[in-house]
Design an enzyme around this catalytic site. Structure first.
Site, mmCIF file in Angstrom:
data_model
loop_
_atom_site.group_PDB
_atom_site.id
_atom_site.type_symbol
_atom_site.label_atom_id
_atom_site.label_comp_id
_atom_site.label_asym_id
_atom_site.label_seq_id
_atom_site.Cartn_x
_atom_site.Cartn_y
_atom_site.Cartn_z
ATOM 1 C CB SER A 95 -0.973 0.003 1.186
ATOM 2 O OG SER A 95 -1.820 -1.137 1.143
ATOM 3 N NE ARG A 96 3.402 2.357 -5.009
ATOM 4 C CZ ARG A 96 3.122 1.208 -5.611
ATOM 5 N NH1 ARG A 96 2.862 0.136 -4.879
ATOM 6 N NH2 ARG A 96 3.098 1.123 -6.919
#
Length: 217
Positions: A194-195
């Protein structure tokens, strides 16, 4: 024939290889680099030493290219090249640079920033003699980054030199040698889902000690 364009905005990659926590870090960034580097060598030895070298001229215009790491220790990170190349010209004007290692299979990046100096001439000569004969001939003939009329001109020059030195035992040219980047800042980046990546910087303070800080992704 027309081809359908790829929608780049739709391309995604999820980073799920691992994490990086403050308690996992070595106090010295060179030691931390060594751990990651050995793991990269074990995973894919033929690519682990590739690093992007970013330089800038006196006008601030940046330039980046891939070079190969040939040595590292507490003193710095070294590579070899033609001093007359674009990177050589930049470093003569502005002896600051940044190195970037990207090991995609491990979702890791390491950035290393600092001052650059030339290695002693004997270091360049010693490494030059370790290179394959063809590489020595090419380095002796080429004025790296400068224009040439054609490939045929280069090949003819190499053949002429090969006739003079059949075993490829040409001497190291005086305009060829090594550089060493003395680090002042490291960043270790570990891709996460999810970065929400893990990023830590090591910064050299005025007393010569390394400080560590987490960065937001």
């Amino acid at each position: 024939m027309s081809q359908d364009k790829v929608d780049l905005s739709s391309l995604r990659r999820e980073y799920v290889v691992g994490d990086l926590n403050r308690e996992d870090l070595q106090d010295n960034p060179v030691d931390q680099f060594g751990i990651w580097f050995e793991q990269a060598l074990h995973a894919y030895a033929d690519e682990a030493t590739a690093m992007t070298l970013a330089t800038a001229d006196t006008e601030g215009m940046p330039s980046a290219r891939i070079v190969l790491l040939k040595q590292y220790d507490a003193q710095g990170f070294s590579w070899f090249t033609d001093y007359r190349s674009e990177k050589g010209a930049h470093l003569a004007q502005n002896p600051q640079a940044e190195l970037l290692f990207y090991w995609s299979g491990q979702s890791r990046q390491v950035r290393i920033r600092g001052q650059v100096e030339k290695l002693p001439a004997e270091a360049g000569q010693a490494y030059f003699q370790q290179r394959p004969a063809g590489s020595r001939l090419s380095a002796a003939v080429s004025c790296q980054s400068h224009p040439v009329e054609s490939r045929a001109v280069l090949e003819a020059a190499i053949e002429a030199l090969r006739a003079q030195f059949p075993e490829g035992d040409v001497a190291c040219p005086p305009q060829w040698g090594g550089y060493r980047l003395r680090p002042q800042r490291f960043e270790f980046w570990q891709g996460r889902p999810s970065r929400l990546h893990d990023r830590f910087i090591y910064q050299l303070n005025d007393s010569g000690q390394w400080t560590i800080q987490r960065l937001q992704p």
